[in-house]
Design a protein around this motif. Structure first.
Motif, PDB file in Angstrom:
ATOM      1  N   MET A  78       0.832  -1.186   0.000  1.00 30.04           N
ATOM      2  CA  MET A  78       0.000   0.000   0.000  1.00 30.04           C
ATOM      3  C   MET A  78       0.877   1.251   0.000  1.00 30.04           C
ATOM      4  N   SER A  79       0.528   2.193  -0.820  1.00 25.11           N
ATOM      5  CA  SER A  79       1.283   3.436  -0.932  1.00 25.11           C
ATOM      6  C   SER A  79       0.854   4.421   0.148  1.00 25.11           C
ATOM      7  N   ILE A  80       1.823   5.164   0.661  1.00 19.98           N
ATOM      8  CA  ILE A  80       1.536   6.188   1.662  1.00 19.98           C
ATOM      9  C   ILE A  80       1.096   7.496   0.994  1.00 19.98           C
ATOM     10  N   TYR A  81       1.288   7.591  -0.318  1.00 23.07           N
ATOM     11  CA  TYR A  81       0.991   8.820  -1.045  1.00 23.07           C
ATOM     12  C   TYR A  81      -0.451   9.313  -0.836  1.00 23.07           C
ATOM     13  N   PRO A  82      -1.474   8.436  -0.952  1.00 23.48           N
ATOM     14  CA  PRO A  82      -2.852   8.927  -0.741  1.00 23.48           C
ATOM     15  C   PRO A  82      -3.083   9.501   0.663  1.00 23.48           C
ATOM     16  N   LEU A  83      -2.459   8.905   1.661  1.00 24.73           N
ATOM     17  CA  LEU A  83      -2.580   9.421   3.030  1.00 24.73           C
ATOM     18  C   LEU A  83      -1.928  10.805   3.139  1.00 24.73           C
ATOM     19  N   LEU A  84      -0.727  10.929   2.571  1.00 28.45           N
ATOM     20  CA  LEU A  84      -0.048  12.229   2.573  1.00 28.45           C
ATOM     21  C   LEU A  84      -0.885  13.286   1.858  1.00 28.45           C
ATOM     22  N   LEU A  85      -1.467  12.897   0.738  1.00 29.88           N
ATOM     23  CA  LEU A  85      -2.296  13.835  -0.023  1.00 29.88           C
ATOM     24  C   LEU A  85      -3.524  14.262   0.790  1.00 29.88           C
ATOM     25  N   ALA A  86      -4.143  13.327   1.481  1.00 31.59           N
ATOM     26  CA  ALA A  86      -5.323  13.648   2.295  1.00 31.59           C
ATOM     27  C   ALA A  86      -4.965  14.620   3.422  1.00 31.59           C
ATOM     28  N   VAL A  87      -3.859  14.368   4.098  1.00 32.47           N
ATOM     29  CA  VAL A  87      -3.419  15.264   5.178  1.00 32.47           C
ATOM     30  C   VAL A  87      -3.042  16.625   4.595  1.00 32.47           C
ATOM     31  N   HIS A  88      -2.374  16.622   3.457  1.00 33.79           N
ATOM     32  CA  HIS A  88      -1.985  17.855   2.779  1.00 33.79           C
ATOM     33  C   HIS A  88      -3.216  18.698   2.433  1.00 33.79           C
ATOM     34  N   ILE A  89      -4.226  18.073   1.885  1.00 33.43           N
ATOM     35  CA  ILE A  89      -5.453  18.776   1.514  1.00 33.43           C
ATOM     36  C   ILE A  89      -6.174  19.312   2.754  1.00 33.43           C
ATOM     37  N   ALA A  90      -6.280  18.485   3.785  1.00 34.35           N
ATOM     38  CA  ALA A  90      -6.956  18.920   5.018  1.00 34.35           C
ATOM     39  C   ALA A  90      -6.218  20.105   5.651  1.00 34.35           C
ATOM     40  N   ALA A  91      -4.888  20.019   5.715  1.00 38.57           N
ATOM     41  CA  ALA A  91      -4.109  21.131   6.274  1.00 38.57           C
ATOM     42  C   ALA A  91      -4.249  22.369   5.390  1.00 38.57           C
ATOM     43  N   GLY A  92      -4.285  22.170   4.080  1.00 37.95           N
ATOM     44  CA  GLY A  92      -4.456  23.294   3.155  1.00 37.95           C
ATOM     45  C   GLY A  92      -5.780  23.994   3.338  1.00 37.95           C
ATOM     46  N   LEU A  93      -6.843  23.217   3.476  1.00 35.49           N
ATOM     47  CA  LEU A  93      -8.155  23.821   3.720  1.00 35.49           C
ATOM     48  C   LEU A  93      -8.162  24.578   5.047  1.00 35.49           C
ATOM     49  N   GLY A  94      -7.505  23.997   6.057  1.00 35.18           N
ATOM     50  CA  GLY A  94      -7.405  24.680   7.352  1.00 35.18           C
ATOM     51  C   GLY A  94      -6.642  25.983   7.258  1.00 35.18           C
ATOM     52  N   THR A  95      -5.559  25.998   6.476  1.00 36.42           N
ATOM     53  CA  THR A  95      -4.781  27.233   6.346  1.00 36.42           C
ATOM     54  C   THR A  95      -5.561  28.308   5.589  1.00 36.42           C
ATOM     55  N   VAL A  96      -6.367  27.900   4.609  1.00 37.21           N
ATOM     56  CA  VAL A  96      -7.182  28.880   3.881  1.00 37.21           C
ATOM     57  C   VAL A  96      -8.154  29.552   4.838  1.00 37.21           C
ATOM     58  N   VAL A  97      -8.776  28.764   5.707  1.00 37.46           N
ATOM     59  CA  VAL A  97      -9.765  29.301   6.639  1.00 37.46           C
ATOM     60  C   VAL A  97      -9.094  30.101   7.756  1.00 37.46           C
ATOM     61  N   ILE A  98      -8.148  29.487   8.440  1.00 41.70           N
ATOM     62  CA  ILE A  98      -7.546  30.134   9.615  1.00 41.70           C
ATOM     63  C   ILE A  98      -6.588  31.255   9.206  1.00 41.70           C
ATOM     64  N   GLY A  99      -6.020  31.173   8.006  1.00 38.29           N
ATOM     65  CA  GLY A  99      -5.045  32.164   7.562  1.00 38.29           C
ATOM     66  C   GLY A  99      -5.598  33.567   7.414  1.00 38.29           C
ATOM     67  N   ALA A 100      -6.894  33.684   7.225  1.00 37.70           N
ATOM     68  CA  ALA A 100      -7.487  35.015   7.104  1.00 37.70           C
ATOM     69  C   ALA A 100      -7.526  35.729   8.455  1.00 37.70           C
ATOM     70  N   ALA A 101      -7.606  34.981   9.532  1.00 34.33           N
ATOM     71  CA  ALA A 101      -7.752  35.592  10.864  1.00 34.33           C
ATOM     72  C   ALA A 101      -6.569  36.480  11.255  1.00 34.33           C
ATOM     73  N   PRO A 102      -5.307  36.031  11.117  1.00 30.31           N
ATOM     74  CA  PRO A 102      -4.212  36.941  11.480  1.00 30.31           C
ATOM     75  C   PRO A 102      -4.179  38.211  10.624  1.00 30.31           C
ATOM     76  N   VAL A 103      -4.649  38.093   9.393  1.00 34.22           N
ATOM     77  CA  VAL A 103      -4.686  39.265   8.513  1.00 34.22           C
ATOM     78  C   VAL A 103      -5.741  40.263   8.988  1.00 34.22           C
ATOM     79  N   LEU A 104      -6.856  39.741   9.469  1.00 35.16           N
ATOM     80  CA  LEU A 104      -7.998  40.594   9.815  1.00 35.16           C
ATOM     81  C   LEU A 104      -8.026  41.053  11.270  1.00 35.16           C
ATOM     82  N   THR A 105      -7.208  40.460  12.119  1.00 35.10           N
ATOM     83  CA  THR A 105      -7.223  40.847  13.534  1.00 35.10           C
ATOM     84  C   THR A 105      -6.182  41.927  13.806  1.00 35.10           C
ATOM     85  N   ARG A 106      -6.306  42.571  14.968  1.00 39.37           N
ATOM     86  CA  ARG A 106      -5.364  43.623  15.365  1.00 39.37           C
ATOM     87  C   ARG A 106      -3.981  43.007  15.578  1.00 39.37           C
TER      88      ARG A 106
END
Length: 191
Positions: free
Chosen positions: A1-29
């Motif tokens: 079994m390849s680890i690549y799909p697992l890495l891709l899933a974690v990569h995508i989940a972290a990416g979605l999290g950064t898109v959402v949470i990344g706006a907060a430091p920009v918008l806060t004081r």
């Protein structure tokens, strides 16, 4: 079994999290507790995303993804490290360390490898984007090398660290937004 799909899933989940949470430091004081908390969350998610990107690139070499990983890593690393180098004019401990030099030169050197791959026709992925990312890595690496060598020379000011932090962290967030847009907003007409 390849680890690549697992890495891709974690990569995508972290990416979605950064898109959402990344706006907060920009918008806060800036400097507020919420800014620091959400900034740390963004940095952790971005580090997870990049660790997966490096691992996936090692498993399936792609010069474009290598260039993207190197430039985004340098942007994040440098954007965070500048917070510890605010006043090199007052404190010698606020100057670049061996870690700053090693990481910056190593990531900029990845640009030389990618450039060689593109120029010899052995690159994978869009060559023009790879070259653009190499330019970004060279530019940031060159800027950082100048700041490491001459920390109190032009254009130093007591507030320079704020601009560096802002530029570099917005660059990291822009990389995430670009990847998100390119992968998930395909239903929109291209520019």
């Amino acid at each position: 079994m390849s680890i690549y799909p697992l890495l891709l899933a974690v990569h995508i989940a972290a990416g979605l999290g950064t898109v959402v949470i990344g706006a907060a430091p920009v918008l806060t004081r800036k400097g507020s507790r919420l800014h620091r908390l959400t900034g740390r969350a963004f940095a952790v998610l971005m580090a997870i995303l990049l660790a997966c990107a490096w691992a996936m690139t090692a498993l399936k070499m792609n010069s474009y993804l290598l260039a993207l990983s190197a430039s985004a890593t340098l942007t994040l690393f440098s954007g965070l490290r500048v917070l510890g180098r605010k006043r090199p004019d007052l404190r010698r401990t606020d100057r670049a360390t061996a870690l700053d030099w090693v990481v910056t030169l190593a990531l900029a050197s990845v640009g030389l490898i990618i450039l060689a791959l593109v120029l010899t026709g052995r690159s994978s992925g869009p060559a023009v984007l790879s070259i653009t990312l190499v330019y970004a890595a060279f530019s940031m690496g060159g800027w950082d090398a100048w700041r490491f060598l001459r920390p109190t020379d032009w254009p130093f000011s007591p507030e320079l660290w704020r601009y560096e932090h802002l530029w570099k962290m917005l660059g990291a967030y822009s990389a995430v937004l670009s990847a998100f847009s390119g992968n998930f907003l395909r239903f929109l007409p291209p520019p």
